[in-house]
Structure formats: C-alpha cells, structure tokens
Design a protein around this motif. Structure first.
Motif, mmCIF file in Angstrom:
data_model
loop_
_atom_site.group_PDB
_atom_site.id
_atom_site.type_symbol
_atom_site.label_atom_id
_atom_site.label_comp_id
_atom_site.label_asym_id
_atom_site.label_seq_id
_atom_site.Cartn_x
_atom_site.Cartn_y
_atom_site.Cartn_z
ATOM 1 N N ALA A 217 31.686 61.337 11.792
ATOM 2 C CA ALA A 217 30.553 62.246 11.577
ATOM 3 C C ALA A 217 30.353 63.175 12.766
ATOM 4 O O ALA A 217 30.085 64.383 12.594
ATOM 5 C CB ALA A 217 29.288 61.425 11.323
ATOM 6 N N LYS A 218 30.493 62.642 13.970
ATOM 7 C CA LYS A 218 30.380 63.495 15.148
ATOM 8 C C LYS A 218 31.482 64.550 15.169
ATOM 9 O O LYS A 218 31.259 65.702 15.546
ATOM 10 C CB LYS A 218 30.436 62.653 16.415
ATOM 11 N N GLY A 219 32.707 64.151 14.756
ATOM 12 C CA GLY A 219 33.803 65.125 14.690
ATOM 13 C C GLY A 219 33.535 66.219 13.674
ATOM 14 O O GLY A 219 33.805 67.410 13.940
ATOM 15 N N GLU A 220 33.000 65.845 12.495
ATOM 16 C CA GLU A 220 32.653 66.852 11.490
ATOM 17 C C GLU A 220 31.569 67.803 12.002
ATOM 18 O O GLU A 220 31.603 69.014 11.759
ATOM 19 C CB GLU A 220 32.183 66.153 10.216
ATOM 20 N N GLN A 221 30.601 67.226 12.734
ATOM 21 C CA GLN A 221 29.534 68.073 13.277
ATOM 22 C C GLN A 221 30.084 69.080 14.278
ATOM 23 O O GLN A 221 29.735 70.270 14.243
ATOM 24 C CB GLN A 221 28.481 67.179 13.943
ATOM 25 N N LYS A 222 30.968 68.615 15.166
ATOM 26 C CA LYS A 222 31.559 69.537 16.130
ATOM 27 C C LYS A 222 32.452 70.571 15.454
ATOM 28 O O LYS A 222 32.459 71.751 15.827
ATOM 29 C CB LYS A 222 32.357 68.750 17.165
ATOM 30 N N ALA A 223 33.208 70.138 14.417
ATOM 31 C CA ALA A 223 34.090 71.075 13.714
ATOM 32 C C ALA A 223 33.284 72.146 12.972
ATOM 33 O O ALA A 223 33.654 73.327 12.968
ATOM 34 C CB ALA A 223 34.978 70.296 12.742
ATOM 35 N N SER A 224 32.168 71.738 12.353
ATOM 36 C CA SER A 224 31.349 72.726 11.644
ATOM 37 C C SER A 224 30.741 73.739 12.611
ATOM 38 O O SER A 224 30.638 74.947 12.305
ATOM 39 C CB SER A 224 30.237 72.008 10.874
ATOM 40 N N GLY A 225 30.360 73.257 13.792
ATOM 41 C CA GLY A 225 29.847 74.191 14.805
ATOM 42 C C GLY A 225 30.912 75.177 15.249
ATOM 43 O O GLY A 225 30.637 76.373 15.434
ATOM 44 N N ALA A 226 32.144 74.685 15.421
ATOM 45 C CA ALA A 226 33.228 75.575 15.830
ATOM 46 C C ALA A 226 33.559 76.587 14.739
ATOM 47 O O ALA A 226 33.819 77.768 15.016
ATOM 48 C CB ALA A 226 34.460 74.744 16.190
ATOM 49 N N LEU A 227 33.542 76.147 13.446
ATOM 50 C CA LEU A 227 33.816 77.069 12.348
ATOM 51 C C LEU A 227 32.723 78.132 12.236
ATOM 52 O O LEU A 227 32.990 79.307 11.937
ATOM 53 C CB LEU A 227 33.934 76.288 11.035
ATOM 54 N N ARG A 228 31.481 77.716 12.472
ATOM 55 C CA ARG A 228 30.389 78.686 12.422
ATOM 56 C C ARG A 228 30.542 79.734 13.522
ATOM 57 O O ARG A 228 30.362 80.950 13.284
ATOM 58 C CB ARG A 228 29.060 77.954 12.573
ATOM 59 N N ALA A 229 30.904 79.277 14.721
ATOM 60 C CA ALA A 229 31.099 80.240 15.815
ATOM 61 C C ALA A 229 32.269 81.167 15.523
ATOM 62 O O ALA A 229 32.213 82.383 15.804
ATOM 63 C CB ALA A 229 31.337 79.479 17.119
ATOM 64 N N ALA A 230 33.348 80.635 14.910
ATOM 65 C CA ALA A 230 34.482 81.486 14.564
ATOM 66 C C ALA A 230 34.114 82.506 13.496
ATOM 67 O O ALA A 230 34.544 83.671 13.548
ATOM 68 C CB ALA A 230 35.642 80.611 14.090
ATOM 69 N N ALA A 231 33.307 82.077 12.522
ATOM 70 C CA ALA A 231 32.898 83.012 11.465
ATOM 71 C C ALA A 231 32.041 84.139 12.027
ATOM 72 O O ALA A 231 32.185 85.314 11.637
ATOM 73 C CB ALA A 231 32.140 82.252 10.385
ATOM 74 N N GLU A 232 31.140 83.791 12.947
ATOM 75 C CA GLU A 232 30.317 84.839 13.560
ATOM 76 C C GLU A 232 31.169 85.805 14.373
ATOM 77 O O GLU A 232 30.936 87.028 14.363
ATOM 78 C CB GLU A 232 29.264 84.187 14.447
#
Length: 278
Positions: A217-232
């Motif tokens: 779950a922590k890995g998914e949370q970090k990955a979603s944050g990274a994907l959001r930053a990449a999308a922005e």
C-alpha cells in the motif's frame, strides 16, 4: 572456592580423627605381621595404583585415614583392616531427561538440558553423600523444573543463556557440600505441542502477510504521487508527452515480438472526435 573446599575437607577429617583403641592397635599390628611374614607375596595385595585423573579415599577400621585422598601413583592398603574407594576427577556429562513443565504463562513445554560437572573434593564426595552422581542428576531435574516454572514462553525461547547461568549457580551452591563443582549448564531443546506450533506458525504467517500488504500500500501511494507529478509536468510541456510516446515505441521495438504499432497524430484523433460530436 578452594578455601571452602579445604575447610570442608579439614572438618570432615577432624570429625573422624579418633584413636584406634586397644583392639584397633592389636589388629593393626597383626596386619603388619601378616605382611612381613608373607613378604614379598603380600605386595600383590598391599600395593594399589590410581591413575592421574583418580584419587583414592582410604578407610582404616571404618574410619577415614588422615592425610587426605591418595594418588596419583602407588599407595599401600593393609589387608583386612583397610579399604579404599576410587573417585574419578574427570568432567562428567550428565544429560537431564526431558521435563514436562508448565511455564508462567500456562504453556506446556518439554525441556531437556546438559550439565557438565566434576568431583572437586574426593573425600567430601565419598563421606557426605551416598551416590554423588545420582543425587546430582535428581537435583538438576528439580532445579530445571523450578527455574523454568517462573519464566514465560518467550523468555524460555529467547533467553536460554541467562536461564542456564541461573541453573548453574543454584546447582553449584547446592552441591558444594557434596564435593561437586558444576562447570557448565546448557539448555538443549524446548519442544512445544504440535497444536501450539501450528498456531504460532499461523500467527507468524498472518503477521508477515499484514506487513506485506502495508508495504504494498505504501508503494502504491508513492507510485500514485509520482504519476500525478509526471502528469502535471506533461500538462505544462505538451512536447514531453510526445517524447514519452516515442520512448515507449523504442522500448517495444527492442523486444522480439510480432506486435505492430501504428502511431497516429493526436490532433487527427481530436479532429475526428470533434466532427462526430457536431
């Protein structure tokens, strides 16, 4: 330690140093007369040998002979009035049989141990206790049960050194009057019931699965944050999306597969979708 052993030896010797009496001296003289008359054949009965690791405790007319234990080497034993007992001074390994006991937290376990001891005072070991080795074995069994009965299961499984040290000190103090020196105590094995082993294994497996889910779950949370930053970032720079698209095509073409990719301009797709909407 050596002073205490010397005091025990001296006290035992003094308590038994009484005169032979008239009859005793008569028998003593007769014994020597027999030795002189039958010499040199009497040497076969008179001379005794003890090895380097042995000592001989001699009794004359049932009383302890002054001078302490004899050996190693040759010594004399007068016929008819003297007897002796050999004592082995080497370290003895005593295996304590498995003891079924109940721990402090009401768990039934079977524990066995090994005790290493030796005879430190031959005279005391012969005169103060009938069977030194059997007495030490029984004392080791009861001491093991008494000590482990005050420990929890996790202490028994994780703190064996301190338990062995406490058991050694108790045994050493109790066997001092027997002429025994306990050198080392080791807890060999602690066997749990099968149902308890299965329960502990299931508990450990559930704990590992819970930790794995938390980590995922922590890995998914970090990955979603990274994907959001990449999308922005790509939203601010449209050319970045095109570069990412070309990089994906390059990675796909590097693999040996039969997949064919036909890129279409995103503007053409937008125009087509816009025409359908009108």
């Amino acid at each position: 330690m050596f002073d205490e052993e010397a005091m025990l030896t001296s006290s035992v010797t003094k308590s038994r140093q009484t005169g032979l009496g008239f009859l005793g001296w008569v028998l003593f003289c007769i014994s020597w007369l027999m030795v002189v008359v039958t010499f040199p054949f009497s040497l076969c009965v008179l001379l005794k040998v003890v090895l380097e690791y042995e000592r001989a405790v001699i009794f004359r007319l049932g009383r302890l002979l002054p001078g302490g234990a004899k050996g190693p080497g040759l010594f004399l034993v007068l016929p008819c009035i003297e007897s002796y007992k050999k004592v082995d001074l080497r370290t003895i390994t005593l295996g304590v049989p498995p003891q079924e006991l109940l721990t402090k937290d009401s768990v039934t376990v079977s524990v066995d141990a090994v005790v290493y001891y030796r005879v430190s005072n031959a005279i005391v070991s012969v005169t103060n206790v009938k069977d030194t080795h059997h007495s030490t074995k029984l004392l080791a069994q009861t001491s093991l049960r008494n000590i482990l009965g005050t420990k929890n299961l996790h202490e028994l499984l994780s703190d064996r050194d301190s338990i062995a040290g406490a058991m050694q000190s108790i045994l050493d103090e109790a066997t001092l009057d027997w002429g025994i020196k306990v050198e080392r105590v080791e807890i060999k094995d602690a066997r749990l019931p099968e149902n308890l082993q299965r329960a502990m294994a299931a508990e450990a497996e559930a704990a590992r699965e819970a930790r794995a889910k938390v980590i995922a779950a922590k890995g998914e949370q970090k990955a979603s944050g990274a994907l959001r930053a990449a999308a922005e970032t790509m939203e601010q720079a449209p050319a970045a999306l095109q570069l990412r698209f070309l990089q994906t095509l390059s990675s796909i073409s590097a693999e040996k597969n039969h997949t064919y990719v036909f890129p279409l301009p995103i503007d053409l797709v937008k125009g087509f979708l816009g025409g359908q909407a009108e």
